[in-house]
Design a protein around this motif. Sequence first.
Motif, PDB file in Angstrom:
ATOM      1  N   ASP A  20     -41.846 -42.170  28.497  1.00 36.95           N
ATOM      2  CA  ASP A  20     -40.486 -41.782  28.892  1.00 36.95           C
ATOM      3  C   ASP A  20     -39.464 -42.865  28.564  1.00 36.95           C
ATOM      4  O   ASP A  20     -38.259 -42.596  28.542  1.00 36.95           O
ATOM      5  N   LEU A  21     -39.949 -44.062  28.338  1.00 36.74           N
ATOM      6  CA  LEU A  21     -39.036 -45.185  28.147  1.00 36.74           C
ATOM      7  C   LEU A  21     -38.359 -45.137  26.783  1.00 36.74           C
ATOM      8  O   LEU A  21     -39.004 -44.836  25.777  1.00 36.74           O
ATOM      9  N   PRO A  22     -37.081 -45.461  26.749  1.00 37.23           N
ATOM     10  CA  PRO A  22     -36.415 -45.611  25.452  1.00 37.23           C
ATOM     11  C   PRO A  22     -37.010 -46.806  24.708  1.00 37.23           C
ATOM     12  O   PRO A  22     -37.395 -47.800  25.327  1.00 37.23           O
ATOM     13  N   THR A  23     -37.075 -46.701  23.405  1.00 39.41           N
ATOM     14  CA  THR A  23     -37.561 -47.831  22.612  1.00 39.41           C
ATOM     15  C   THR A  23     -36.487 -48.914  22.564  1.00 39.41           C
ATOM     16  O   THR A  23     -35.328 -48.684  22.941  1.00 39.41           O
ATOM     17  N   LYS A  24     -36.891 -50.065  22.101  1.00 36.16           N
ATOM     18  CA  LYS A  24     -35.941 -51.169  21.979  1.00 36.16           C
ATOM     19  C   LYS A  24     -34.785 -50.788  21.057  1.00 36.16           C
ATOM     20  O   LYS A  24     -33.622 -51.100  21.328  1.00 36.16           O
ATOM     21  N   ARG A  25     -35.111 -50.088  19.969  1.00 36.53           N
ATOM     22  CA  ARG A  25     -34.074 -49.660  19.019  1.00 36.53           C
ATOM     23  C   ARG A  25     -33.148 -48.626  19.657  1.00 36.53           C
ATOM     24  O   ARG A  25     -31.926 -48.679  19.477  1.00 36.53           O
ATOM     25  N   GLU A  26     -33.714 -47.700  20.409  1.00 32.79           N
ATOM     26  CA  GLU A  26     -32.893 -46.682  21.079  1.00 32.79           C
ATOM     27  C   GLU A  26     -31.948 -47.321  22.095  1.00 32.79           C
ATOM     28  O   GLU A  26     -30.778 -46.913  22.213  1.00 32.79           O
ATOM     29  N   LEU A  27     -32.443 -48.301  22.815  1.00 32.76           N
ATOM     30  CA  LEU A  27     -31.587 -49.016  23.763  1.00 32.76           C
ATOM     31  C   LEU A  27     -30.474 -49.767  23.042  1.00 32.76           C
ATOM     32  O   LEU A  27     -29.327 -49.812  23.512  1.00 32.76           O
ATOM     33  N   GLU A  28     -30.815 -50.333  21.911  1.00 33.70           N
ATOM     34  CA  GLU A  28     -29.818 -51.068  21.130  1.00 33.70           C
ATOM     35  C   GLU A  28     -28.711 -50.133  20.652  1.00 33.70           C
ATOM     36  O   GLU A  28     -27.517 -50.472  20.719  1.00 33.70           O
ATOM     37  N   ILE A  29     -29.108 -48.950  20.179  1.00 34.12           N
ATOM     38  CA  ILE A  29     -28.118 -47.968  19.716  1.00 34.12           C
ATOM     39  C   ILE A  29     -27.264 -47.479  20.884  1.00 34.12           C
ATOM     40  O   ILE A  29     -26.036 -47.357  20.775  1.00 34.12           O
ATOM     41  N   GLU A  37     -14.790 -39.377  17.150  1.00 31.62           N
ATOM     42  CA  GLU A  37     -14.691 -39.144  15.707  1.00 31.62           C
ATOM     43  C   GLU A  37     -14.487 -40.450  14.937  1.00 31.62           C
ATOM     44  O   GLU A  37     -14.832 -40.553  13.749  1.00 31.62           O
ATOM     45  N   GLN A  38     -13.949 -41.453  15.641  1.00 28.34           N
ATOM     46  CA  GLN A  38     -13.717 -42.750  15.000  1.00 28.34           C
ATOM     47  C   GLN A  38     -14.921 -43.685  15.154  1.00 28.34           C
ATOM     48  O   GLN A  38     -15.309 -44.376  14.206  1.00 28.34           O
ATOM     49  N   SER A  39     -15.507 -43.704  16.369  1.00 26.06           N
ATOM     50  CA  SER A  39     -16.584 -44.664  16.642  1.00 26.06           C
ATOM     51  C   SER A  39     -17.937 -44.233  16.082  1.00 26.06           C
ATOM     52  O   SER A  39     -18.721 -45.071  15.610  1.00 26.06           O
ATOM     53  N   GLU A  40     -18.225 -42.945  16.120  1.00 28.63           N
ATOM     54  CA  GLU A  40     -19.553 -42.476  15.712  1.00 28.63           C
ATOM     55  C   GLU A  40     -19.895 -42.812  14.255  1.00 28.63           C
ATOM     56  O   GLU A  40     -21.011 -43.278  13.981  1.00 28.63           O
ATOM     57  N   PRO A  41     -18.995 -42.592  13.301  1.00 25.91           N
ATOM     58  CA  PRO A  41     -19.334 -42.948  11.916  1.00 25.91           C
ATOM     59  C   PRO A  41     -19.674 -44.432  11.750  1.00 25.91           C
ATOM     60  O   PRO A  41     -20.556 -44.784  10.955  1.00 25.91           O
ATOM     61  N   ILE A  42     -18.995 -45.285  12.518  1.00 20.29           N
ATOM     62  CA  ILE A  42     -19.263 -46.728  12.429  1.00 20.29           C
ATOM     63  C   ILE A  42     -20.684 -47.028  12.910  1.00 20.29           C
ATOM     64  O   ILE A  42     -21.438 -47.777  12.275  1.00 20.29           O
ATOM     65  N   ILE A  43     -21.065 -46.413  14.035  1.00 18.67           N
ATOM     66  CA  ILE A  43     -22.394 -46.654  14.614  1.00 18.67           C
ATOM     67  C   ILE A  43     -23.483 -46.036  13.735  1.00 18.67           C
ATOM     68  O   ILE A  43     -24.540 -46.639  13.506  1.00 18.67           O
ATOM     69  N   MET A  44     -23.223 -44.835  13.232  1.00 19.55           N
ATOM     70  CA  MET A  44     -24.197 -44.158  12.363  1.00 19.55           C
ATOM     71  C   MET A  44     -24.477 -44.995  11.113  1.00 19.55           C
ATOM     72  O   MET A  44     -25.627 -45.132  10.675  1.00 19.55           O
ATOM     73  N   LYS A  45     -23.434 -45.553  10.576  1.00 22.21           N
ATOM     74  CA  LYS A  45     -23.592 -46.378   9.377  1.00 22.21           C
ATOM     75  C   LYS A  45     -24.350 -47.667   9.694  1.00 22.21           C
ATOM     76  O   LYS A  45     -25.224 -48.103   8.928  1.00 22.21           O
ATOM     77  N   LYS A  46     -24.023 -48.275  10.835  1.00 22.54           N
ATOM     78  CA  LYS A  46     -24.658 -49.541  11.217  1.00 22.54           C
ATOM     79  C   LYS A  46     -26.163 -49.384  11.385  1.00 22.54           C
ATOM     80  O   LYS A  46     -26.945 -50.266  10.985  1.00 22.54           O
ATOM     81  N   PHE A  47     -26.599 -48.248  11.977  1.00 25.24           N
ATOM     82  CA  PHE A  47     -28.027 -48.056  12.262  1.00 25.24           C
ATOM     83  C   PHE A  47     -28.697 -47.069  11.298  1.00 25.24           C
ATOM     84  O   PHE A  47     -29.881 -46.759  11.462  1.00 25.24           O
ATOM     85  N   ASN A  48     -27.921 -46.578  10.357  1.00 24.12           N
ATOM     86  CA  ASN A  48     -28.452 -45.658   9.345  1.00 24.12           C
ATOM     87  C   ASN A  48     -29.113 -44.432   9.990  1.00 24.12           C
ATOM     88  O   ASN A  48     -30.282 -44.104   9.737  1.00 24.12           O
ATOM     89  N   ILE A  49     -28.363 -43.769  10.842  1.00 26.64           N
ATOM     90  CA  ILE A  49     -28.858 -42.572  11.527  1.00 26.64           C
ATOM     91  C   ILE A  49     -27.843 -41.443  11.377  1.00 26.64           C
ATOM     92  O   ILE A  49     -26.660 -41.682  11.094  1.00 26.64           O
ATOM     93  N   SER A  50     -28.322 -40.208  11.590  1.00 21.75           N
ATOM     94  CA  SER A  50     -27.441 -39.041  11.513  1.00 21.75           C
ATOM     95  C   SER A  50     -26.721 -38.840  12.843  1.00 21.75           C
ATOM     96  O   SER A  50     -27.088 -39.440  13.865  1.00 21.75           O
TER      97      SER A  50
END
Length: 253
Positions: A200-209, A224-237
């Motif tokens: 059930d625990l979030p992974t270290k990467r999930e917590l970081e995101i 709409e402004q923050s999500e693209p920045i975070i998606m790009k930083k962690f390479n996630i959809s």
Amino acid sequence: MPVINENRRTQHKKREMKRILWILPILILLSCNETKKNKTESKTELKLETSNSEPEFKIEFDSTKISSFTIEESEFSSAKALTRKLSDYSTQELKDLPNFIRLTMSIVIPFDISKENLENTLKSIVYEQTEKNKDIDEIVIFAYDDKNDIGNGYTFGKLLWSPNAKTGNVTPEIAKSNIRTNYNFEIIIKDKVGKITKSDLPTKRELEIYNEIMSEKYWDMQEEQSEPIIMKKFNISRKELKEIWLKVAAHKL
């Protein structure tokens, strides 16, 4: 002559008896007052002894059920021991009022701690702190499984130790004399405690995101402004971003 002397003796005895009968009530009255005074003093002494013999508050916990923990934050604060509204006090009265001492702590405990162990751990901390410092009048402890959550409400549990388990109940007498007879605990433990598995625990990467999403630097931005920045930083959809946020947020409730 013998008859005259005998008459004189008789009259003298009568006068003595009259004096005795006259003074006897006064002596009895004085004696009663003294007895009453002694009884009053005895009652007063007994009352004082009784008031000073109230049992001390005992912090009871099971020492075999104390979990490991780390103290991440510990802060002392003080305030006037008010028993009525601030505006009801004169300047001099406020000056004369003693301060009471509050200790606020934030601790981190294992994610798989049981409710029973968490309760005993919290109580043991109160015991330890009050043994070290008898002047502490109120203790609040917040329990987390992740130190990054500190300051955003507790995630696992909370303890309050105070008079009648209520905040703001420290009177001047308690603050001055460290009276603990009416102290008690209010302990709140979340339902999820004791039910969390490792999966059930979030992974270290999930917590970081998640922590990145919640970062203060994005507070003034729209999603709409923050999500693209975070998606790009962690390479996630965007879908992954939403799923991670939901998983971690649910864990922290």
